[in-house]
Design an enzyme around this catalytic site. Structure first.
Site, short mmCIF file in Angstrom:
data_model
loop_
_atom_site.label_atom_id
_atom_site.label_comp_id
_atom_site.label_asym_id
_atom_site.label_seq_id
_atom_site.Cartn_x
_atom_site.Cartn_y
_atom_site.Cartn_z
N ARG A 76 0.90 -1.18 0.10
CA ARG A 76 -0.08 0.14 -0.07
C ARG A 76 1.04 1.38 0.16
O ARG A 76 1.41 1.36 0.95
CB ARG A 76 -0.89 0.13 1.15
CG ARG A 76 -1.94 -1.23 1.10
CD ARG A 76 -3.03 -1.04 2.32
NE ARG A 76 -3.93 -2.18 2.28
CZ ARG A 76 -3.99 -3.26 2.79
NH1 ARG A 76 -3.07 -3.59 3.64
NH2 ARG A 76 -4.92 -4.09 2.51
N ASP A 107 -10.15 -0.62 -3.71
CA ASP A 107 -10.63 0.65 -4.15
C ASP A 107 -9.23 1.74 -4.19
O ASP A 107 -9.23 2.59 -4.94
CB ASP A 107 -11.69 1.33 -3.40
CG ASP A 107 -11.40 0.99 -1.74
OD1 ASP A 107 -10.45 0.50 -1.38
OD2 ASP A 107 -12.22 1.46 -1.03
N THR A 129 -9.68 -8.39 -4.44
CA THR A 129 -9.68 -8.12 -3.00
C THR A 129 -10.70 -9.18 -2.14
O THR A 129 -11.74 -9.64 -2.83
CB THR A 129 -10.39 -6.71 -2.46
OG1 THR A 129 -10.63 -6.68 -1.14
CG2 THR A 129 -11.65 -6.18 -3.10
N ASP A 133 -15.73 -5.45 -1.43
CA ASP A 133 -16.38 -4.25 -1.34
C ASP A 133 -16.14 -3.12 -2.52
O ASP A 133 -16.17 -2.25 -2.17
CB ASP A 133 -15.85 -3.60 -0.02
CG ASP A 133 -14.19 -3.67 -0.36
OD1 ASP A 133 -13.47 -3.88 -1.23
OD2 ASP A 133 -13.42 -2.83 0.85
O1 F6P Z 1 -8.40 -5.66 2.09
C1 F6P Z 1 -8.38 -7.13 2.74
C2 F6P Z 1 -7.99 -7.12 4.01
O2 F6P Z 1 -7.48 -8.25 4.30
C3 F6P Z 1 -9.08 -6.58 4.98
O3 F6P Z 1 -10.05 -7.77 5.05
C4 F6P Z 1 -8.60 -6.19 6.23
O4 F6P Z 1 -9.24 -5.32 6.90
C5 F6P Z 1 -7.14 -5.68 5.78
O5 F6P Z 1 -6.82 -6.37 4.45
C6 F6P Z 1 -6.01 -6.02 6.49
O6 F6P Z 1 -4.76 -5.40 6.17
P1 F6P Z 1 -3.35 -5.76 6.46
O7 F6P Z 1 -3.02 -6.71 5.51
O8 F6P Z 1 -2.57 -4.51 6.17
O9 F6P Z 1 -3.14 -5.95 7.95
#
Ligand code: F6P
Length: 353
Positions: A76, A107, A129, A133
């Protein structure tokens, strides 16, 4: 048909099972059409760092259709939203003669794609994803696999819950969306499901549990969406205390992203990857590949982002008033359809309990 020499493909945001199948389809379809493909490593960060991997032959994406995670890695990347980050990304595209990008993600990925497209690089978004969503599409790559692993894990919980006459409260992913929770609850025969989109009557749940226990029910499984932060743990404590039923809280967290891609995700990813390349070849860009009513289609990426915001109630009255009538009608219909679907799933859990 537009002429492309070389395109880039990236995966961004949380990894989702099936992303590799989409990358494979993009690469193989491109090669068939005489287009070279660069894998952009670690999402948009790879564009900033000029970190590319030439995927020059079909064999470069062999044996990945059944592998979860993403061979292109993911990030990200906040820097991409800055003018400096964008300048570096554009330089990478120019130096490497990348004249189109296919961006697989959620998104956040699509917001990056619109930025790139506004700077002259034709870009297409593919929804990858586990959260499902993205309001413009009925289903996203990774959603089915995440639900499947949740179902499998909860099936394994049932034996211990029944043996010990316990309740299990399990928190499932989905960010702010209850889609995973609502579907998983039905697939495992949950006693209750709690999601952010629908109000939850905790007092009624406790009363129902006490009544069911009196009638001989030994085990209970309750699915809670992570979109209600901390609620799963709080509910566990409440059931222990008020219903007098021994309850354990379980959070499988990121394990939910690691299942081998399900059958449905492999098909969806392959269809969407192929369709994305064919759309690029037809000269279309700034779009998201969607699947609605079981048919592939495209939606303008700005419209896709707007309908997401509308569904989440994040549009101001002024913003809504400024949307062209035809787009607004489509967006309202999409939101109504999605909300009705969620309500029906919620009610079904209770109807068959
Ligand atoms: O968007 C995918 C997801 O797994 C969500 O379900 C969750 O809230 C988030 O990513 C967790 O993010 P990270 O991998 O940055 O902890």
């Amino acid at each position: 048909m537009k002429k492309f020499r070389r395109i880039g493909v990236l995966t961004s945001g949380g990894d989702a099972p099936g992303m590799n199948a989409a990358v494979r389809a993009v690469v193989r379809t491109s090669l068939t059409n005489g287009i070279e493909v660069y894998g952009i490593m670690e999402g948009y960060k790879g564009l900033i760092d000029n970190n590319l991997k030439l995927l020059a032959k079909p064999g470069d994406v062999s044996n990945i259709i059944n592998v979860s995670g993403t061979i292109l890695y993911t990030e990200r990347c906040d820097e991409f939203a800055t003018p400096e980050g964008m300048a570096k990304a554009l330089k990478t595209c120019e130096e490497n003669q990348i004249d189109g990008v296919i961006a697989i993600g959620g998104d956040g990925t699509f917001r990056g794609a619109t930025d790139l497209a506004s700077h002259g690089i034709p870009t297409i978004g593919v929804p990858g994803t586990i959260d499902n969503d993205i309001a413009a599409t009925d289903t996203t790559i990774g959603f089915d696999s995440a639900m499947t692993i949740d179902m499998e894990m909860i099936d394994s919980l049932r034996a211990t819950s029944e043996s010990h006459a316990r309740c299990a409260v399990i928190e499932v992913m989905g960010r702010h969306a209850g889609d995973i929770a609502l579907n998983v609850a039905i697939s495992i025969g949950a006693f209750a499901v709690a999601v952010p989109e629908i109000s939850f009557d905790e007092d009624k749940l406790i009363a129902d549990m006490i009544e069911a226990r009196k009638n001989g029910k030994r085990s209970f499984i309750i699915v809670v969406s992570e979109g209600l932060p901390g609620y799963g743990e709080k509910l566990t404590k409440t059931i222990n205390e008020k219903a007098g039923i021994t309850t354990r809280f379980i959070n499988p967290a990121h394990i939910q992203r690691g299942r081998i891609p399900s059958f449905a995700d492999r098909i969806l990813a392959t269809e969407m990857g192929e369709y994305a390349v064919s759309q690029l070849l037809e000269g279309n860009s700034d779009i998201v590949i969607c699947k609605v009513d079981d048919k592939l289609c495209t939606v303008d990426i700005h419209k896709a982002l707007m309908v997401d915001k509308m569904l989440k109630g994040k549009l101001t009255d002024e913003q809504i008033a400024n949307i062209p009538a035809e787009d607004k009608a489509w967006m309202v219909e999409r939101c109504n359809t999605i909300n009705a679907k969620k309500k029906a799933l919620y009610e079904l859990t209770y109807k068959v309990r």
